[in-house]
Design an enzyme around this catalytic site. Structure first.
Site, PDB file in Angstrom:
ATOM      1  N   GLU A  99       0.845  -1.203   0.000  1.00 33.24           N
ATOM      2  CA  GLU A  99       0.000   0.000   0.000  1.00 33.24           C
ATOM      3  C   GLU A  99       0.877   1.248   0.000  1.00 33.24           C
ATOM      4  O   GLU A  99       1.997   1.235   0.512  1.00 33.24           O
ATOM      5  CB  GLU A  99      -0.876   0.030   1.265  1.00 33.24           C
ATOM      6  CG  GLU A  99      -2.250  -0.567   1.092  1.00 33.24           C
ATOM      7  CD  GLU A  99      -3.182   0.262   0.215  1.00 33.24           C
ATOM      8  OE1 GLU A  99      -2.714   1.120  -0.565  1.00 33.24           O
ATOM      9  OE2 GLU A  99      -4.395   0.053   0.306  1.00 33.24           O
ATOM     10  N   ASP A 100       0.335   2.334  -0.541  1.00 33.02           N
ATOM     11  CA  ASP A 100       1.039   3.616  -0.446  1.00 33.02           C
ATOM     12  C   ASP A 100       0.773   4.267   0.908  1.00 33.02           C
ATOM     13  O   ASP A 100       1.664   4.844   1.520  1.00 33.02           O
ATOM     14  CB  ASP A 100       0.641   4.559  -1.591  1.00 33.02           C
ATOM     15  CG  ASP A 100      -0.868   4.689  -1.760  1.00 33.02           C
ATOM     16  OD1 ASP A 100      -1.624   3.882  -1.174  1.00 33.02           O
ATOM     17  OD2 ASP A 100      -1.298   5.604  -2.482  1.00 33.02           O
ATOM     18  N   ASP A 103      -4.767   4.965   6.172  1.00 36.82           N
ATOM     19  CA  ASP A 103      -5.398   6.134   6.788  1.00 36.82           C
ATOM     20  C   ASP A 103      -6.368   5.619   7.856  1.00 36.82           C
ATOM     21  O   ASP A 103      -5.949   5.248   8.948  1.00 36.82           O
ATOM     22  CB  ASP A 103      -6.087   6.910   5.656  1.00 36.82           C
ATOM     23  CG  ASP A 103      -6.592   8.261   6.065  1.00 36.82           C
ATOM     24  OD1 ASP A 103      -7.688   8.318   6.647  1.00 36.82           O
ATOM     25  OD2 ASP A 103      -5.915   9.274   5.818  1.00 36.82           O
ATOM     26  N   GLY A 105      -7.758   2.820   7.787  1.00 38.30           N
ATOM     27  CA  GLY A 105      -7.499   1.377   7.885  1.00 38.30           C
ATOM     28  C   GLY A 105      -8.627   0.537   7.303  1.00 38.30           C
ATOM     29  O   GLY A 105      -8.510  -0.679   7.182  1.00 38.30           O
ATOM     30  N   ASN A 106      -9.725   1.204   6.911  1.00 38.84           N
ATOM     31  CA  ASN A 106     -10.909   0.452   6.465  1.00 38.84           C
ATOM     32  C   ASN A 106     -10.657  -0.402   5.227  1.00 38.84           C
ATOM     33  O   ASN A 106     -11.178  -1.516   5.127  1.00 38.84           O
ATOM     34  CB  ASN A 106     -12.079   1.405   6.208  1.00 38.84           C
ATOM     35  CG  ASN A 106     -12.713   1.878   7.504  1.00 38.84           C
ATOM     36  OD1 ASN A 106     -12.858   1.100   8.442  1.00 38.84           O
ATOM     37  ND2 ASN A 106     -13.059   3.150   7.571  1.00 38.84           N
ATOM     38  N   THR A 107      -9.867   0.097   4.301  1.00 36.85           N
ATOM     39  CA  THR A 107      -9.620  -0.659   3.069  1.00 36.85           C
ATOM     40  C   THR A 107      -8.978  -2.010   3.392  1.00 36.85           C
ATOM     41  O   THR A 107      -9.468  -3.067   2.977  1.00 36.85           O
ATOM     42  CB  THR A 107      -8.695   0.150   2.122  1.00 36.85           C
ATOM     43  OG1 THR A 107      -9.304   1.410   1.857  1.00 36.85           O
ATOM     44  CG2 THR A 107      -8.435  -0.590   0.823  1.00 36.85           C
ATOM     45  N   LYS A 131      -0.774   6.877   8.694  1.00 36.24           N
ATOM     46  CA  LYS A 131      -1.290   8.007   9.489  1.00 36.24           C
ATOM     47  C   LYS A 131      -1.975   7.421  10.716  1.00 36.24           C
ATOM     48  O   LYS A 131      -3.198   7.270  10.729  1.00 36.24           O
ATOM     49  CB  LYS A 131      -2.337   8.777   8.680  1.00 36.24           C
ATOM     50  CG  LYS A 131      -1.827   9.704   7.617  1.00 36.24           C
ATOM     51  CD  LYS A 131      -3.035  10.471   7.070  1.00 36.24           C
ATOM     52  CE  LYS A 131      -2.689  11.312   5.884  1.00 36.24           C
ATOM     53  NZ  LYS A 131      -3.911  11.870   5.259  1.00 36.24           N
ATOM     54  N   ASP A 159      -2.438  10.919  -5.069  1.00 35.08           N
ATOM     55  CA  ASP A 159      -3.011  11.981  -5.906  1.00 35.08           C
ATOM     56  C   ASP A 159      -3.840  12.981  -5.119  1.00 35.08           C
ATOM     57  O   ASP A 159      -4.308  12.709  -4.019  1.00 35.08           O
ATOM     58  CB  ASP A 159      -3.930  11.361  -6.972  1.00 35.08           C
ATOM     59  CG  ASP A 159      -5.239  10.836  -6.362  1.00 35.08           C
ATOM     60  OD1 ASP A 159      -5.163  10.051  -5.401  1.00 35.08           O
ATOM     61  OD2 ASP A 159      -6.323  11.254  -6.822  1.00 35.08           O
ATOM     62  N   ARG A 165       0.496  12.410  -8.844  1.00 35.41           N
ATOM     63  CA  ARG A 165       1.025  11.074  -8.535  1.00 35.41           C
ATOM     64  C   ARG A 165       2.492  10.984  -8.967  1.00 35.41           C
ATOM     65  O   ARG A 165       3.263  10.222  -8.410  1.00 35.41           O
ATOM     66  CB  ARG A 165       0.232   9.989  -9.281  1.00 35.41           C
ATOM     67  CG  ARG A 165      -1.207   9.820  -8.816  1.00 35.41           C
ATOM     68  CD  ARG A 165      -1.789   8.550  -9.421  1.00 35.41           C
ATOM     69  NE  ARG A 165      -3.237   8.490  -9.330  1.00 35.41           N
ATOM     70  CZ  ARG A 165      -3.929   8.011  -8.293  1.00 35.41           C
ATOM     71  NH1 ARG A 165      -3.288   7.577  -7.233  1.00 35.41           N
ATOM     72  NH2 ARG A 165      -5.254   7.973  -8.318  1.00 35.41           N
TER      73      ARG A 165
HETATM   74  O1  LIG Z   1      -6.963   3.361   5.207  1.00 30.88           O
HETATM   75  P1  LIG Z   1      -8.026   3.916   4.308  1.00 30.88           P
HETATM   76  O2  LIG Z   1      -8.778   5.082   4.929  1.00 30.88           O
HETATM   77  O3  LIG Z   1      -8.949   2.872   3.804  1.00 30.88           O
HETATM   78  O4  LIG Z   1      -7.311   4.635   3.061  1.00 30.88           O
HETATM   79  C1  LIG Z   1      -6.243   4.065   2.382  1.00 30.88           C
HETATM   80  C2  LIG Z   1      -6.599   3.776   0.959  1.00 30.88           C
HETATM   81  O5  LIG Z   1      -6.867   5.009   0.277  1.00 30.88           O
HETATM   82  C3  LIG Z   1      -5.958   5.147  -0.822  1.00 30.88           C
HETATM   83  O6  LIG Z   1      -6.483   4.672  -2.025  1.00 30.88           O
HETATM   84  P2  LIG Z   1      -7.579   5.467  -2.896  1.00 30.88           P
HETATM   85  O7  LIG Z   1      -8.933   4.876  -2.600  1.00 30.88           O
HETATM   86  O8  LIG Z   1      -7.401   6.937  -2.702  1.00 30.88           O
HETATM   87  O9  LIG Z   1      -7.250   5.041  -4.399  1.00 30.88           O
HETATM   88  P3  LIG Z   1      -5.956   5.355  -5.334  1.00 30.88           P
HETATM   89  O10 LIG Z   1      -4.803   4.582  -4.727  1.00 30.88           O
HETATM   90  O11 LIG Z   1      -6.363   4.820  -6.669  1.00 30.88           O
HETATM   91  O12 LIG Z   1      -5.710   6.842  -5.349  1.00 30.88           O
HETATM   92  C4  LIG Z   1      -4.765   4.275  -0.443  1.00 30.88           C
HETATM   93  O13 LIG Z   1      -4.060   3.844  -1.569  1.00 30.88           O
HETATM   94  C5  LIG Z   1      -5.392   3.138   0.299  1.00 30.88           C
HETATM   95  O14 LIG Z   1      -5.798   2.084  -0.562  1.00 30.88           O
HETATM   96  N1  LIG Z   2      -3.588  11.377  -1.866  1.00 31.87           N
HETATM   97  C1  LIG Z   2      -3.931  10.963  -0.651  1.00 31.87           C
HETATM   98  N2  LIG Z   2      -4.766   9.925  -0.515  1.00 31.87           N
HETATM   99  C2  LIG Z   2      -5.053   9.543   0.758  1.00 31.87           C
HETATM  100  N3  LIG Z   2      -5.860   8.540   1.182  1.00 31.87           N
HETATM  101  C3  LIG Z   2      -5.829   8.566   2.519  1.00 31.87           C
HETATM  102  N4  LIG Z   2      -5.037   9.565   2.982  1.00 31.87           N
HETATM  103  C4  LIG Z   2      -4.546  10.185   1.880  1.00 31.87           C
HETATM  104  C5  LIG Z   2      -3.663  11.292   1.711  1.00 31.87           C
HETATM  105  O1  LIG Z   2      -3.141  11.935   2.633  1.00 31.87           O
HETATM  106  N5  LIG Z   2      -3.389  11.625   0.417  1.00 31.87           N
END
Ligand SMILES: O=P(O)(O)OC[C@H]1O[C@H](OP(=O)(O)OP(=O)(O)O)[C@H](O)[C@@H]1O
Ligand SMILES: Nc1nc2[nH]cnc2c(=O)[nH]1
Length: 179
Positions: A99-100, A103, A105-107, A131, A159, A165
């Site tokens: 993961e990047d 946040d 953690g729900n995903t 975070k 993004d 990105r």
């Molecule tokens: O811990 P969480 O609150 O669930 O958030 C984290 C998720 O949010 C971001 O993806 P996003 O849905 O923005 O998609 P992207 O990577 O395509 O920008 C990130 O890459 C994680 O998958």
């Molecule tokens: N781009 C971006 N996506 C997020 N998804 C959850 N937190 C963040 C953040 O700080 N930046």
């Protein structure tokens, strides 16, 4: 470089490279004698996953998955949908979910049990950014690059409205200072 928003550097390109090399070395040592599969969660993880894979010295396979949360608000809800499924089975594999950022953690809270049901030999999480102040559910993170404060960050895959990105560093967008 001229960006639409003012962006300040939070984590420099050099610091990112150094940390990713460190995580790659740790993973290589932990999985010595094994073959691993990286699951890159699109789109944000693509830059980190590519760079990390180059720093791992044991055999590596890479597969891709894309999820999205549904519900309202700016944070992910409890529910996710799989927008892109893995190409191959993970049964019996040593899997690292890349993961990047974590946040709320729900995903990952939703995704990890779905992947565990597919019977990998083992599975863990590797994230570039975390975070912790935003966490809504408990997530067991094995490899973490940086804990960051609760600020909206972009770059290195992350993004703002699909932009930024491609920045080679992690930056903070100053939304009040549009120019
Ligand atoms: O811990 P969480 O609150 O669930 O958030 C984290 C998720 O949010 C971001 O993806 P996003 O849905 O923005 O998609 P992207 O990577 O395509 O920008 C990130 O890459 C994680 O998958
Ligand atoms: N781009 C971006 N996506 C997020 N998804 C959850 N937190 C963040 C953040 O700080 N930046």
């Amino acid at each position: 470089m001229s960006n639409k928003h003012k962006i300040s550097v939070m984590i420099s390109e050099d610091k990112l490279q150094e940390k990713i090399a460190e995580i790659g070395a740790k993973i290589s040592a932990d999985y010595e004698g094994k073959e691993i599969k990286l699951i890159c969660i699109l789109k944000g993880s693509i830059f980190f996953c590519c760079e990390l894979a180059k720093r791992i010295t044991v055999p590596v396979k890479i597969d891709f998955m894309q999820t999205s949360s549904y519900g309202s608000g700016t944070t992910s809800s409890g529910n996710i949908v799989i927008k892109k499924e893995l190409d191959e089975s993970i049964e019996g594999e040593h899997v690292i979910v890349v993961e990047d950022i974590i946040d709320s953690g729900n995903t990952l809270f939703r995704l990890m049990p779905m992947l565990e049901e597919r019977n990998p030999a083992d599975i863990c999480i590797c994230t570039l950014l975390d975070k912790p102040d935003r966490r809504e559910v408990d997530i067991d993170v094995k490899y973490n690059g940086f804990n960051i404060p609760d600020e909206f960050v972009v770059g290195y895959g992350l993004d703002y409205d699909q932009m930024y990105r491609n920045l080679p560093f992690i930056g903070v967008v100053h939304l009040d200072d549009e120019n």
